[in-house]
Design a protein around this motif. Sequence first.
Motif, short mmCIF file in Angstrom:
data_model
loop_
_atom_site.label_atom_id
_atom_site.label_comp_id
_atom_site.label_asym_id
_atom_site.label_seq_id
_atom_site.Cartn_x
_atom_site.Cartn_y
_atom_site.Cartn_z
N THR A 45 0.85 -1.19 0.00
CA THR A 45 0.00 0.00 0.00
C THR A 45 0.89 1.25 0.00
O THR A 45 1.88 1.32 0.73
N TYR A 68 0.51 -1.25 6.25
CA TYR A 68 -0.94 -1.40 6.32
C TYR A 68 -1.39 -2.39 5.24
O TYR A 68 -1.82 -2.00 4.16
N GLN A 69 -1.30 -3.67 5.58
CA GLN A 69 -1.64 -4.70 4.58
C GLN A 69 -3.11 -4.61 4.17
O GLN A 69 -3.45 -4.67 2.98
N ASN A 70 -3.96 -4.52 5.14
CA ASN A 70 -5.40 -4.51 4.87
C ASN A 70 -6.07 -3.45 5.73
O ASN A 70 -5.71 -3.29 6.90
N VAL A 71 -7.02 -2.78 5.17
CA VAL A 71 -7.73 -1.71 5.88
C VAL A 71 -9.23 -1.97 5.70
O VAL A 71 -9.68 -2.28 4.58
N VAL A 72 -9.97 -1.84 6.77
CA VAL A 72 -11.41 -2.06 6.69
C VAL A 72 -12.01 -1.07 5.69
O VAL A 72 -11.76 0.13 5.77
N GLN A 131 -11.45 -1.29 2.37
CA GLN A 131 -10.67 -1.23 1.12
C GLN A 131 -11.49 -1.83 -0.02
O GLN A 131 -12.34 -2.70 0.18
N TRP A 156 -12.87 2.74 8.24
CA TRP A 156 -11.56 2.65 8.88
C TRP A 156 -11.27 3.89 9.74
O TRP A 156 -10.23 3.94 10.39
N PHE A 157 -12.14 4.86 9.76
CA PHE A 157 -11.86 6.08 10.51
C PHE A 157 -11.64 5.77 11.99
O PHE A 157 -12.44 5.05 12.61
N VAL A 192 -9.27 -1.42 12.80
CA VAL A 192 -9.55 -0.71 11.54
C VAL A 192 -8.58 -1.09 10.43
O VAL A 192 -8.85 -0.87 9.26
N TRP A 218 -4.88 -3.96 9.63
CA TRP A 218 -4.06 -5.01 10.22
C TRP A 218 -3.03 -5.52 9.22
O TRP A 218 -3.13 -5.27 8.01
#
Lengths: 310, 115
Positions: A128, A177-181, A183, A266-267, B45, B47
């Motif tokens: 990312t 930040y591999q994964n973000v809610v 995305q 993600w906020f 939020v 990971w």
Amino acid sequence: MSALRLLSTIDMARFVARGFLRFDAVVPHEINEQFMAEAGETAEPDEGFKGSHRDAFAANAIPEVQAGTPLANAYEPGTAPARLLALPLVAGTLQSLLGPEIVFDHHFLHVRLPSRDPSRGPNLSQHTHQDSTIDPRQAFDVQLMYYPHRITRDMGGTRFIPGTHLRKVSEFAIGRYQNVVGQQHVVCEAGTLLFLHHGVWHGAGANQSDRTRYMFKIRLRAAGRQTRAWAIEDYRPPDKQRAIFFLKSPPEENTVETVLTTPEPWFEQDTGRLEYINRIKLWRYLTEDPEYDADYWLTRLDENAAAGNR
Amino acid sequence: MARSPLGKSMKLPKLKGNRKARLTNPRQKVLVLYLANSALDAPVVAWALYDGSGERLHMAGDEDSPPYKTGLDALREGWRLFQASQIQPHVRGEELDLSYLKYEFFFERICEAVV
């Protein structure tokens, strides 16, 4: 210029809030086919997945273009990129976001090869990142992402995180930040377009399919006045603030104020409000209205300062 | 053992009394959670996972749902917290600026290497 399809005020507000606008399958089939023919076939470099595609690019019909070239002069008339940029939706959206004078920054043909041979190295997604470098401007560039063929989920697609564009970070410093809610992955039909604020965090997905994936990106910037360039004639800012927090009914949908104060999943619980404030600041810039506010976020700070209360 | 949302790779080494099972080739798995505020029981939020055992290769964009709802849920699953971000004061004049995610927590667990 009457053929231009300018953005509406609410679409502009959505871009300000989320940093992107997506239009699915809007580029005609013949332009997609022409683009694929001009792009040619890109073979796997000798060095494997990490290798350069420069030799393949040298053989294709997409030109090198000098940074700073006026957009109108960037592509030969009749070529696929020129025809793409002349589409009323594309020209109108770019003018809405950047104003009438637009300059070419750079373009790139992004190629993700399929995972045919594990011995050539791991087939990984891209970390990312935010493009270019730390960019403290209020003004923004636009990255037009063009998907000339169908993209399935196993082809990876562009991954991006809506609403991240107003954060000032340093390119791959956010690689952790591999994964973000929240995305999103671009899975789409041929001829889909994504208009991104330059600050949106994104990365290329790993291509797990058996087909090569292509995406053509053009970065553009305003060369003149960027503001009030959309179909703004009907826009009137509210003459009074609406009630906040203690509400007896849901907020009215599809208003600029509701769009600018809608959170992303993600906020963080404290900085989410700062995101609203930064969206409001960007809306002030674009509307040239230094007193605009949504839900009192900046008025609360401004009026105290104006009254000498610090 | 509680069911792990990440499957077999998340199983803890078997315990015997208070002693951990001996691992012949111990390796570290690292879980990084970004939470919605500084509380460890706040929602996740964002990971990242890094698996030193070699069992699984994690990468950007490989999952759309977080492995745990909160940091506390990760503790309950056996992850050991070893670092948490500090709560920093705000620089005068830059209070409204945003950059990196603020609430970062590093966890680990030790697993057998997968040959």
